[in-house]
Design a protein around this motif. Structure first.
Motif, PDB file in Angstrom:
ATOM      1  N   TRP A   1      -7.038 -11.787 -22.264  1.00 42.95           N
ATOM      2  CA  TRP A   1      -6.795 -11.139 -23.558  1.00 42.95           C
ATOM      3  C   TRP A   1      -7.881 -10.117 -23.875  1.00 42.95           C
ATOM      4  O   TRP A   1      -7.606  -9.082 -24.492  1.00 42.95           O
ATOM      5  N   TYR A   2      -9.099 -10.397 -23.441  1.00 44.29           N
ATOM      6  CA  TYR A   2     -10.187  -9.431 -23.640  1.00 44.29           C
ATOM      7  C   TYR A   2      -9.945  -8.194 -22.786  1.00 44.29           C
ATOM      8  O   TYR A   2     -10.082  -7.064 -23.260  1.00 44.29           O
ATOM      9  N   TRP A   3      -9.605  -8.400 -21.525  1.00 46.09           N
ATOM     10  CA  TRP A   3      -9.352  -7.261 -20.641  1.00 46.09           C
ATOM     11  C   TRP A   3      -8.198  -6.412 -21.192  1.00 46.09           C
ATOM     12  O   TRP A   3      -8.289  -5.172 -21.194  1.00 46.09           O
ATOM     13  N   ILE A   4      -7.137  -7.040 -21.668  1.00 45.22           N
ATOM     14  CA  ILE A   4      -5.965  -6.312 -22.141  1.00 45.22           C
ATOM     15  C   ILE A   4      -6.299  -5.448 -23.351  1.00 45.22           C
ATOM     16  O   ILE A   4      -5.887  -4.285 -23.428  1.00 45.22           O
ATOM     17  N   THR A   5      -7.041  -6.004 -24.287  1.00 45.83           N
ATOM     18  CA  THR A   5      -7.262  -5.316 -25.570  1.00 45.83           C
ATOM     19  C   THR A   5      -8.586  -4.573 -25.651  1.00 45.83           C
ATOM     20  O   THR A   5      -8.788  -3.816 -26.609  1.00 45.83           O
ATOM     21  N   ARG A   6      -9.483  -4.777 -24.720  1.00 45.10           N
ATOM     22  CA  ARG A   6     -10.808  -4.183 -24.833  1.00 45.10           C
ATOM     23  C   ARG A   6     -11.261  -3.415 -23.598  1.00 45.10           C
ATOM     24  O   ARG A   6     -11.960  -2.424 -23.720  1.00 45.10           O
ATOM     25  N   ALA A   7     -10.933  -3.875 -22.397  1.00 49.59           N
ATOM     26  CA  ALA A   7     -11.590  -3.317 -21.201  1.00 49.59           C
ATOM     27  C   ALA A   7     -10.715  -3.487 -19.965  1.00 49.59           C
ATOM     28  O   ALA A   7     -11.041  -4.258 -19.060  1.00 49.59           O
ATOM     29  N   THR A   8      -9.602  -2.764 -19.906  1.00 45.27           N
ATOM     30  CA  THR A   8      -8.705  -2.928 -18.769  1.00 45.27           C
ATOM     31  C   THR A   8      -9.357  -2.501 -17.460  1.00 45.27           C
ATOM     32  O   THR A   8      -9.159  -3.124 -16.420  1.00 45.27           O
ATOM     33  N   GLY A   9     -10.143  -1.422 -17.513  1.00 45.11           N
ATOM     34  CA  GLY A   9     -10.792  -0.954 -16.292  1.00 45.11           C
ATOM     35  C   GLY A   9     -11.813  -1.944 -15.772  1.00 45.11           C
ATOM     36  O   GLY A   9     -11.852  -2.255 -14.573  1.00 45.11           O
ATOM     37  N   GLU A  10     -12.651  -2.447 -16.655  1.00 43.37           N
ATOM     38  CA  GLU A  10     -13.645  -3.432 -16.234  1.00 43.37           C
ATOM     39  C   GLU A  10     -12.966  -4.697 -15.722  1.00 43.37           C
ATOM     40  O   GLU A  10     -13.369  -5.263 -14.692  1.00 43.37           O
TER      41      GLU A  10
ATOM     42  N   ALA B   1      -2.869  -3.600 -14.076  1.00 44.85           N
ATOM     43  CA  ALA B   1      -2.404  -2.431 -13.324  1.00 44.85           C
ATOM     44  C   ALA B   1      -1.239  -1.751 -14.042  1.00 44.85           C
ATOM     45  O   ALA B   1      -1.155  -0.519 -14.095  1.00 44.85           O
ATOM     46  N   VAL B   2      -0.335  -2.536 -14.626  1.00 46.58           N
ATOM     47  CA  VAL B   2       0.769  -1.965 -15.395  1.00 46.58           C
ATOM     48  C   VAL B   2       0.226  -1.209 -16.604  1.00 46.58           C
ATOM     49  O   VAL B   2       0.649  -0.085 -16.901  1.00 46.58           O
ATOM     50  N   LEU B   3      -0.726  -1.820 -17.314  1.00 48.22           N
ATOM     51  CA  LEU B   3      -1.306  -1.161 -18.482  1.00 48.22           C
ATOM     52  C   LEU B   3      -2.013   0.134 -18.099  1.00 48.22           C
ATOM     53  O   LEU B   3      -2.065   1.079 -18.899  1.00 48.22           O
TER      54      LEU B   3
ATOM     55  N   ASN C   1      -1.053   2.123 -15.809  1.00 46.60           N
ATOM     56  CA  ASN C   1      -0.070   3.019 -15.194  1.00 46.60           C
ATOM     57  C   ASN C   1      -0.295   3.152 -13.690  1.00 46.60           C
ATOM     58  O   ASN C   1      -0.252   4.253 -13.127  1.00 46.60           O
ATOM     59  N   ASP C   2      -0.507   2.012 -13.054  1.00 45.80           N
ATOM     60  CA  ASP C   2      -0.752   1.967 -11.609  1.00 45.80           C
ATOM     61  C   ASP C   2       0.265   1.005 -10.990  1.00 45.80           C
ATOM     62  O   ASP C   2      -0.076  -0.100 -10.572  1.00 45.80           O
ATOM     63  N   PRO C   3       1.537   1.421 -10.931  1.00 44.49           N
ATOM     64  CA  PRO C   3       2.573   0.487 -10.461  1.00 44.49           C
ATOM     65  C   PRO C   3       2.448   0.111  -8.993  1.00 44.49           C
ATOM     66  O   PRO C   3       2.922  -0.960  -8.584  1.00 44.49           O
ATOM     67  N   ALA C   4       1.834   0.969  -8.184  1.00 42.87           N
ATOM     68  CA  ALA C   4       1.689   0.631  -6.767  1.00 42.87           C
ATOM     69  C   ALA C   4       0.786  -0.587  -6.601  1.00 42.87           C
ATOM     70  O   ALA C   4       1.127  -1.548  -5.895  1.00 42.87           O
ATOM     71  N   THR C   5      -0.394  -0.552  -7.257  1.00 41.00           N
ATOM     72  CA  THR C   5      -1.290  -1.712  -7.199  1.00 41.00           C
ATOM     73  C   THR C   5      -0.621  -2.927  -7.824  1.00 41.00           C
ATOM     74  O   THR C   5      -0.709  -4.043  -7.291  1.00 41.00           O
ATOM     75  N   ALA C   6       0.061  -2.728  -8.944  1.00 37.87           N
ATOM     76  CA  ALA C   6       0.727  -3.849  -9.607  1.00 37.87           C
ATOM     77  C   ALA C   6       1.713  -4.519  -8.671  1.00 37.87           C
ATOM     78  O   ALA C   6       1.767  -5.756  -8.581  1.00 37.87           O
ATOM     79  N   GLY C   7       2.508  -3.720  -7.967  1.00 42.00           N
ATOM     80  CA  GLY C   7       3.504  -4.300  -7.066  1.00 42.00           C
ATOM     81  C   GLY C   7       2.874  -5.127  -5.966  1.00 42.00           C
ATOM     82  O   GLY C   7       3.337  -6.243  -5.669  1.00 42.00           O
ATOM     83  N   ARG C   8       1.813  -4.605  -5.345  1.00 43.23           N
ATOM     84  CA  ARG C   8       1.154  -5.331  -4.254  1.00 43.23           C
ATOM     85  C   ARG C   8       0.557  -6.647  -4.743  1.00 43.23           C
ATOM     86  O   ARG C   8       0.722  -7.699  -4.108  1.00 43.23           O
ATOM     87  N   VAL C   9      -0.148  -6.595  -5.862  1.00 46.01           N
ATOM     88  CA  VAL C   9      -0.828  -7.784  -6.362  1.00 46.01           C
ATOM     89  C   VAL C   9       0.181  -8.829  -6.831  1.00 46.01           C
ATOM     90  O   VAL C   9       0.043 -10.019  -6.551  1.00 46.01           O
ATOM     91  N   LEU C  10       1.194  -8.379  -7.558  1.00 47.07           N
ATOM     92  CA  LEU C  10       2.170  -9.326  -8.093  1.00 47.07           C
ATOM     93  C   LEU C  10       3.017  -9.950  -6.994  1.00 47.07           C
ATOM     94  O   LEU C  10       3.451 -11.107  -7.128  1.00 47.07           O
ATOM     95  N   GLU C  11       3.254  -9.234  -5.915  1.00 43.71           N
ATOM     96  CA  GLU C  11       3.971  -9.829  -4.780  1.00 43.71           C
ATOM     97  C   GLU C  11       3.182 -11.019  -4.222  1.00 43.71           C
ATOM     98  O   GLU C  11       3.755 -12.072  -3.900  1.00 43.71           O
ATOM     99  N   ARG C  12       1.872 -10.859  -4.130  1.00 38.66           N
ATOM    100  CA  ARG C  12       1.035 -11.983  -3.689  1.00 38.66           C
ATOM    101  C   ARG C  12       1.055 -13.102  -4.725  1.00 38.66           C
ATOM    102  O   ARG C  12       1.053 -14.289  -4.379  1.00 38.66           O
ATOM    103  N   GLY C  13       1.097 -12.733  -6.015  1.00 37.95           N
ATOM    104  CA  GLY C  13       1.159 -13.745  -7.065  1.00 37.95           C
ATOM    105  C   GLY C  13       2.442 -14.541  -7.008  1.00 37.95           C
ATOM    106  O   GLY C  13       2.434 -15.766  -7.213  1.00 37.95           O
TER     107      GLY C  13
END
Length: 699
Positions: A384-393, A419-421, A423-435
């Motif tokens: 929740w902190y990453w989402i609302t305060r520091a997505t990059g970190e 990654a979705v937040l 706007n990096d769908p390529a990374t999101a797809g790779r990571v979520l596939e592993r998830g």
């Protein structure tokens, strides 16, 4: 822009020549470094030097251990957020390119390369920016002017000692009987302000003559057989060791163990990390002896003192054991934060924000010693902190965690979400596939459903179909009694619909999400669903009808201080109200967060604002003023409801941190409210605000 310099908590003594020289150099050069040993007073000099100059921002680097976080620390000082796809350094350069301001980079010595790189990049990109650095050695950047900061000269050193002794005892005075002893104490301590303050508090129990004799004994042991004077860093070390040796055993033990805290900490933190260690009385004593500081948020270190305490902890052989206890404590608290985030996000964030430096230190220590289980738990629980305060970190920490041999499906989900937040769908797809694979293997249907829903969003962002992924997510969620899984299917349906232009599906999914999240008290999801619903209605050409959900969504975004959501909602309300001033403000907010127009909103925004004039005026509105205008709050000089609440607490003498704790706001948000109050009322001090409130004119 009004800066963020702290109020001075004690008198400023001497330094006339250094102040004048520092200001002269800042007028001639864009990078000036105040260089001197620890405890010589570089920070106080820097703050005093820029206090009367154009907007100045203090960037406190003492608690920052990771060089990659230096740009993020500057963003935080400017009250900006690392919530965009852009790297923090790029966002900072884009923001500063047309600004006139001074950055005070304080305590750079342990981050020299990162501080030098940031200063150089920023000075090249932003011609109106000047940098004043404090460090134990120069940054070595082209164009840097180095100003050595010497210890206090004789009379100024005596004056500082007398003032601090008077504050400690309530009645110390310089007399003909003690002046020689005081002068000798100051000479022995080389005029180093921190050393003088440590000695001054001892006048509660020791006379100046006793102080002189004890210091002479201590320094004599170090200089026997050596005609050369002690180097100043050794003088300070000796003064600190002398103060340390005068502590009780409980105080010495506690001081060393407290080094595990990198940032501010509370009594409750100490008692949890160090169970069985006497804390209350020793902590009070350490503050009284100036070995620790204290403010409304808790206890704090002087960086030189923490370095010494950490050395003592390492020598004791307890460092790793204390670090593990600290990691266990913050893992537990972060897991509580994660659970509370869905139902009590604002107060949860208010607890976590002041603790983030301690949490970062615990996370780094875990990774450095190969404790990947605890590291994974902490990094994932901060979602929740990453989402609302520091997505990059958050993305950087989670990438490091996921590179380790220990991983959890929720960690993949958290990284995919960020990654979705961003706007990096390529990374999101790779990571979520592993998830998805990890969740199937672990037999965890709740996280499997959420990974599938998020994967469908990423697929749609890539221009692919996410229908099969979402259908499976819905089928799994239907068999669960899990709010998060169900809400995520609605969020995926809404976002996918916005991306493909299926506004009817968006409206249906968002309305269902609004009902569920409102009933559950899930403020973050409610805000997102209201934004989706407002977008769908606005995109369907029903602008007046869209205002209600968009306004409620903006109130929630302000409550949890989600800057990206505020930006998008201000833009949508500008379109719904056909307000050119608000449209200009939205453009400014997008520049601040490094974002463009929300893709799903671009057509509606273009149509609703076609032909509107007057945007330029709105580009002068800051974020708080833009949000107030979007919400229809008064802009005629009267204080808003929240500003009146802050003003009332100011009259009680509360600091910004204390006000934040009372109102469940971040310190930066309180600082913004205080600035707006002063501007609206035409005042320059908190005392004036108190008098205005006392006169009953706030109504």
């Amino acid at each position: 822009m009004h800066g963020n310099l702290p109020a001075e908590s004690s008198s400023f003594v001497g330094r006339r020549r250094e102040l004048a020289e520092c200001r002269r150099r800042l007028a001639e050069a864009r990078l000036v470094s105040l260089v001197g040993p620890g405890g010589v007073g570089k920070t106080r000099l820097a703050v005093r030097a820029v206090a009367a100059l154009p907007p100045a921002y203090l960037v406190e680097l003492a608690d920052v251990r990771d060089p990659a976080l230096v740009p993020s620390a500057v963003l935080a000082a400017l009250d900006l957020r690392d919530q965009s796809a852009a790297e923090p350094g790029a966002l900072l350069r884009a923001y500063a390119r047309d600004k006139n301001l001074i950055l005070v980079l304080d305590n750079c010595e342990h981050l020299l390369a990162a501080a030098a790189r940031l200063a150089g990049d920023l000075l090249r990109a932003a011609p109106g920016v000047r940098v004043l650095a404090t460090s134990r050695e120069p940054l070595s950047v082209p164009g840097e002017q180095v100003l050595p900061v010497p210890p206090l000269a004789g009379d100024d050193a005596v004056r500082l000692f007398v003032e601090r002794a008077g504050a400690a005892t309530g009645g110390f005075e310089l007399t003909s009987a003690n002046k020689d002893a005081v002068a000798e104490v100051c000479r022995r301590l080389d005029g180093l302000p921190l050393a003088l303050e440590l000695a001054a508090v001892r006048t509660r129990v020791l006379s100046p003559e006793q102080l002189r004799d004890r210091l002479s004994d201590r320094f004599g042991l170090l200089t026997v057989g050596n005609r050369a004077a002690l180097p100043r860093h050794q003088t300070l070390r000796t003064a600190i060791e002398w103060s340390y040796d005068l502590l009780t055993p409980d105080e010495r033990s506690l001081l060393a163990r407290l080094a595990v805290f990198a940032g501010r900490f509370t009594l409750e933190d100490v008692e949890a990390v160090l169970p069985g260690t006497p804390a209350l009385e020793p902590l009070s004593s350490l503050v009284d002896k100036s070995l620790l500081g204290r403010d409304g948020a808790g206890f704090r270190w002087h960086e030189t003192m923490r370095e010494y305490a950490w050395l003592r902890l390492r020598e004791s052989g307890e460092a790793e054991a204390v670090e593990v206890r600290c990691a266990d404590y913050y893992l537990s608290r972060c897991q509580e934060f994660s659970a509370a985030g869905r139902h009590r996000l604002a107060p949860a964030l208010a607890w976590l924000s002041p603790q983030i430096d301690n949490i970062r230190a615990a996370l780094r220590a875990c990774l450095d010693r190969g404790d990947f289980v605890r590291a994974t738990g902490i990094a994932t629980a901060l979602i929740w902190y990453w989402i609302t305060r520091a997505t990059g970190e958050g993305a950087r920490w989670l990438d490091e965690v996921l590179a380790a041999p220990v991983a959890h499906p929720w960690t993949y989900f958290a990284r995919g979400f960020l990654a979705v937040l961003r706007n990096d769908p390529a990374t999101a797809g790779r990571v979520l596939e592993r998830g998805v694979g990890a969740a199937r293997a672990a037999g965890l249907p709740d996280v499997l459903s959420q990974c599938l829903s998020m994967s469908s969003i990423a697929a749609t962002m890539r221009g692919e179909s996410g229908e099969e992924l979402l259908a499976e997510a819905r089928a799994i969620a239907a068999g669960l009694d899990d709010l998060g899984a169900t809400l995520m299917t609605h969020q995926a349906a809404a976002l996918n619909g916005l991306a493909t232009g299926d506004l009817e599906t968006v409206a249906i999914a968002a309305a269902a999400g609004v009902r569920l999240s409102r009933a559950a008290g899930d403020s973050y999801s409610l805000g997102m669903m209201l934004m989706n619903l407002g977008y769908a209605i606005l995109g369907s050409g029903r602008a007046a009808e869209a205002i209600e959900p968009l306004t409620e969504g903006l109130r929630i975004a302000r409550e949890i201080d989600d800057r990206v959501a505020q930006c998008y909602l201000v833009g949508a309300l500008a379109a719904a109200k056909r307000d050119p001033v608000l449209l200009g403000a939205a453009e400014r907010l997008r520049a601040e967060i490094g974002s463009g127009v929300h893709p799903s909103m671009a057509p509606a925004l273009a149509e609703a604002t076609a032909g509107l004039r007057g945007k330029k005026q709105g580009q002068n509105l800051d974020r708080e003023a833009a949000v107030r205008r979007a919400l229809g709050e008064q802009e005629d000089g009267a204080l808003s409801r929240r500003e009146r609440e802050v003003a009332r607490l100011m009259t009680e003498g509360l600091t910004n941190r204390e006000i934040g704790a009372r109102l469940v706001l971040s310190e930066r948000t309180v600082e913004s409210h205080v600035r707006n109050i002063l501007i609206k009322l035409g005042f320059t001090s908190r005392t004036q605000v108190a008098a205005w409130m006392a006169a009953g004119r706030e109504g």
